[in-house]
Scaffold this active site. Structure first.
Site, mmCIF file in Angstrom:
data_model
loop_
_atom_site.group_PDB
_atom_site.id
_atom_site.type_symbol
_atom_site.label_atom_id
_atom_site.label_comp_id
_atom_site.label_asym_id
_atom_site.label_seq_id
_atom_site.Cartn_x
_atom_site.Cartn_y
_atom_site.Cartn_z
ATOM 1 N N VAL A 1 0.827 -1.201 0.000
ATOM 2 C CA VAL A 1 0.000 0.000 0.000
ATOM 3 C C VAL A 1 0.866 1.258 0.000
ATOM 4 O O VAL A 1 1.942 1.289 0.602
ATOM 5 C CB VAL A 1 -0.944 0.009 1.224
ATOM 6 C CG1 VAL A 1 -0.166 0.062 2.535
ATOM 7 C CG2 VAL A 1 -1.958 1.135 1.143
ATOM 8 N N THR A 2 0.416 2.275 -0.688
ATOM 9 C CA THR A 2 1.088 3.567 -0.666
ATOM 10 C C THR A 2 0.051 4.667 -0.828
ATOM 11 O O THR A 2 -1.140 4.396 -1.005
ATOM 12 C CB THR A 2 2.181 3.667 -1.742
ATOM 13 O OG1 THR A 2 3.017 4.798 -1.453
ATOM 14 C CG2 THR A 2 1.588 3.820 -3.138
ATOM 15 N N SER B 1 8.870 6.366 -3.932
ATOM 16 C CA SER B 1 8.459 4.962 -4.056
ATOM 17 C C SER B 1 8.379 4.561 -5.521
ATOM 18 O O SER B 1 8.171 5.399 -6.403
ATOM 19 C CB SER B 1 7.090 4.759 -3.395
ATOM 20 O OG SER B 1 7.125 5.118 -2.035
ATOM 21 N N ILE B 2 8.532 3.275 -5.754
ATOM 22 C CA ILE B 2 8.427 2.710 -7.096
ATOM 23 C C ILE B 2 7.539 1.475 -7.038
ATOM 24 O O ILE B 2 7.675 0.643 -6.142
ATOM 25 C CB ILE B 2 9.810 2.316 -7.665
ATOM 26 C CG1 ILE B 2 10.677 3.552 -7.886
ATOM 27 C CG2 ILE B 2 9.658 1.527 -8.971
ATOM 28 C CD1 ILE B 2 12.106 3.228 -8.323
ATOM 29 N N GLY C 1 4.745 3.220 -12.035
ATOM 30 C CA GLY C 1 6.044 3.878 -12.098
ATOM 31 C C GLY C 1 6.540 4.372 -10.759
ATOM 32 O O GLY C 1 6.622 3.614 -9.798
ATOM 33 N N ALA D 1 6.892 7.665 -7.636
ATOM 34 C CA ALA D 1 6.245 8.786 -6.961
ATOM 35 C C ALA D 1 7.271 9.456 -6.061
ATOM 36 O O ALA D 1 7.797 8.831 -5.132
ATOM 37 C CB ALA D 1 5.048 8.314 -6.138
ATOM 38 N N CYS E 1 4.455 0.868 1.636
ATOM 39 C CA CYS E 1 5.176 -0.197 0.930
ATOM 40 C C CYS E 1 5.316 -1.456 1.778
ATOM 41 O O CYS E 1 6.148 -2.319 1.488
ATOM 42 C CB CYS E 1 6.544 0.289 0.457
ATOM 43 S SG CYS E 1 6.461 1.801 -0.525
#
Length: 222
Positions: free
Chosen positions: A73-74, A136-137, A149, A151, A167
């Site tokens: 989760v993000t 984050s990816i 992609g 952020a 994450c």
């Protein structure tokens, strides 16, 4: 040098951006459209990747959009620069791991442009400055064409991250570029530096295309 389109989409609902990515990916797979990078900002949205577990949600009753990318989760929201590269890995050795490392390198180079020493962590994805995570990816690859992609937190409201384990990590502290630098950055400038880093690391010439023109090319209105 090969060309890659990029489009400053602006603020867009997460579901609409996801649908657009899917349409563009199919166009890329069919050879109708080359690689393209979408630059977006989302309204406040939680998304849960394939590795999301119930314990990753600290606050009860969160509205989380389940998606097909990797990771847990993000949060996406205002003050965050999100880039969705639609990249044909069939022309890049079909190497997903190298693609992830290249995205990390783009983030680290962007941070370095502001004097920040960014780093990746073995076994994880994203970019850290010291012990705080600033980007984050999460990606998804189908038929060797990428979606989703990265952020990068520029001025994101970090309170949103308190409701989740970002994450899926334990006590990781999220941060923003503004917090790290102690000043307010111009998001447009950060975007330009990220694009410059992307062009260098992926060895492409970035060509801007308008939102309406790209919609026409992809036949995917948003």
């Amino acid at each position: 040098m090969e060309e890659t389109f990029f489009c400053r989409v602006g603020r867009i609902d997460y579901a609409r951006a996801w649908a657009w990515q899917e349409a563009l990916r199919e166009q890329c797979r069919a050879g109708v459209l080359g690689d393209v990078v979408l630059l977006v900002e989302h309204p406040p949205t939680y998304t849960g990747g394939r590795a999301t577990l119930p314990e990753h949600l600290i606050k009860e009753g969160l509205d989380v959009v389940p998606i097909d990318r990797g990771g847990s989760v993000t949060f996406h929201g205002p003050g965050q620069l999100v880039a969705y590269p639609i990249v044909d890995l069939r022309t890049r050795g079909r190497d997903v791991h190298q693609y992830l490392r290249d995205l990390e390198a783009v983030l680290i180079a962007t941070l370095a442009a502001y004097g920040l020493t960014g780093a990746a962590r073995p076994g994880l994805t994203g970019a850290w400055v010291g012990d705080r995570k600033v980007a984050s990816i999460g990606i998804h690859v189908r038929h060797w064409i990428t979606a989703h992609g990265l952020a990068l937190n520029i001025a994101t409201d970090l309170d949103y991250f308190a409701a989740i384990r970002p994450c899926g990590l334990g006590s990781e502290e999220m941060t923003t570029m503004n917090a790290l630098l102690g000043r307010v950055l111009d998001p447009t400038e950060v975007e330009a530096k990220l694009l410059a880093a992307y062009g260098e690391i992926f060895a492409v010439e970035l060509v801007e295309v308008g939102r309406e023109a790209l919609i026409t090319r992809a036949d995917a209105p948003i």
